[in-house]
Design an enzyme around this catalytic site. Sequence first.
Site, PDB file in Angstrom:
ATOM      1  N   LYS A 191       1.457   4.967  -2.980  1.00 44.02           N
ATOM      2  CA  LYS A 191       1.215   3.533  -2.797  1.00 44.02           C
ATOM      3  C   LYS A 191       0.757   3.198  -1.385  1.00 44.02           C
ATOM      4  O   LYS A 191       0.981   2.087  -0.899  1.00 44.02           O
ATOM      5  CB  LYS A 191       2.480   2.743  -3.124  1.00 44.02           C
ATOM      6  CG  LYS A 191       2.760   2.636  -4.617  1.00 44.02           C
ATOM      7  CD  LYS A 191       3.803   1.569  -4.865  1.00 44.02           C
ATOM      8  CE  LYS A 191       3.979   1.317  -6.336  1.00 44.02           C
ATOM      9  NZ  LYS A 191       4.913   0.201  -6.586  1.00 44.02           N
ATOM     10  N   PRO A 247      -0.507  -3.962  -7.032  1.00 38.60           N
ATOM     11  CA  PRO A 247      -1.206  -2.675  -6.960  1.00 38.60           C
ATOM     12  C   PRO A 247      -0.234  -1.503  -6.962  1.00 38.60           C
ATOM     13  O   PRO A 247       0.766  -1.504  -6.246  1.00 38.60           O
ATOM     14  CB  PRO A 247      -1.976  -2.763  -5.636  1.00 38.60           C
ATOM     15  CG  PRO A 247      -2.089  -4.223  -5.355  1.00 38.60           C
ATOM     16  CD  PRO A 247      -0.838  -4.843  -5.902  1.00 38.60           C
ATOM     17  N   GLU A 248      -0.528  -0.497  -7.784  1.00 44.04           N
ATOM     18  CA  GLU A 248       0.282   0.704  -7.863  1.00 44.04           C
ATOM     19  C   GLU A 248      -0.583   1.900  -7.466  1.00 44.04           C
ATOM     20  O   GLU A 248      -1.689   1.723  -6.957  1.00 44.04           O
ATOM     21  CB  GLU A 248       0.887   0.839  -9.260  1.00 44.04           C
ATOM     22  CG  GLU A 248       1.716  -0.394  -9.638  1.00 44.04           C
ATOM     23  CD  GLU A 248       2.393  -0.312 -10.993  1.00 44.04           C
ATOM     24  OE1 GLU A 248       2.494   0.800 -11.554  1.00 44.04           O
ATOM     25  OE2 GLU A 248       2.829  -1.368 -11.504  1.00 44.04           O
ATOM     26  N   ASN A 267       5.612  -1.100 -11.647  1.00 45.49           N
ATOM     27  CA  ASN A 267       6.194  -1.810 -12.780  1.00 45.49           C
ATOM     28  C   ASN A 267       5.465  -1.550 -14.095  1.00 45.49           C
ATOM     29  O   ASN A 267       6.079  -1.271 -15.117  1.00 45.49           O
ATOM     30  CB  ASN A 267       6.220  -3.311 -12.483  1.00 45.49           C
ATOM     31  CG  ASN A 267       7.295  -4.015 -13.277  1.00 45.49           C
ATOM     32  OD1 ASN A 267       8.312  -3.427 -13.613  1.00 45.49           O
ATOM     33  ND2 ASN A 267       7.074  -5.277 -13.589  1.00 45.49           N
TER      34      ASN A 267
END
Length: 411
Positions: A54, A2-3, A198
């Site tokens: 985040k 999760p971002e 990422n």
Amino acid sequence: MPEGPELHLASRFVNAACAGLVFGGAVETSRCSRGPAVPFESSAYRISASARGKELRLALRPLPGALPAREPLALVFRFGMTGSFRLAPRDALPAHAHLRFYTAPPGPRLALCFVDARRFGRWHLGGDWQPGRGPCVLLEYERFSPLVSAEGKQPHLGHDAATEEGRENVLRNLAHKAFEQPICEALLDQRFFNGIGNYLRAEILHRLGIPPFEKARTVLEALQQRRPSPEQTLSQKIRAKLQSPDLLELCHSVPKEVVQLGGKGYGPESGEEDFAAFRAWLRCYGVPGMSSLRDRRGRTIWFQGDPGPLAPKGGKSRKKKPKGAQQGPEHRTEGPLLPSAARSRSRGARRGPPEQGTAQQPEGTSLQQDPEVPPAPVKGRRRQPAASGHRRPQRIKANTRSLEKEGMSAS
């Protein structure tokens, strides 16, 4: 993992799912949870959520007259690799539900659960955002762009410190050693790019055609020269930015696109329909035809073309082939873990994406390289035992005094 968009979508989900619910009783923690116990109990309280970068903050607010009388409590979550929230029947809790908030009778018996299969997610009491994180790339965009705020309002057109704070948070700190590293690694530094992870870094760099292993300072210094002409009107300045956004602007607009897709964004907990829209949106990350390399932290970066001058020495670029193409052992590479692939693997043989390690992330980790991600294990060549009866003689150097000195200096 999760971002920023996934944390933002999770906060939306919690607010929508819990809008008409009243919770009651004690907060329950699973036996195998790695997080602290939550000392909160009330006969009637409500739950709301907000996100920043985040992190996600959950607020527990007792209703008037609830017993025992107590103050509201807030918790801040970091999702790690597989964290998410689910609302489920109390008698059918999902697996890996490590924190559970139960609804109060006489309504439906439900539980809001923090689900985390790999248990890298964390929560802490108090409600304070982690210190040192930069402005949120999604919700604090007015601190990234001096021209247009997140709400579309016109800010002061002079050198307003408040509106330029976020963008200048990067540009005024270019002498920092964080920008000596490749741009793909600098984008994971949450002190400057709070919410970028990422897949977002791959998509942002791909759209701009920036090699991922170009020096970060070289890329960002060019933005200092990109100043709008004072003769341009506000609409001309906005139009120019929309037509040719720079890296800092894409750090806001690309995550915003993921939020606008709806669903839950990227993650193994997403449904197939949710993930289909996200998969169609991707242009680079895990897309057939793209190449990949591991950065110095062991995380896989996807790109197209030249990797850049700071690419790891000896690193072998691998290109993902379309489904159905024959791949030899020298061309096999793992792409991002899709939900369908995650469900098809047996529990004993399940493996994460190449950038995911198996070691537990220690508490208090630096913000420099995406603190929720454990470092990938470094693979080395295992020394083979010598065959019986043919033991290799041990080499002995004559200068034992110099060896003693070396041993002392290395201790």
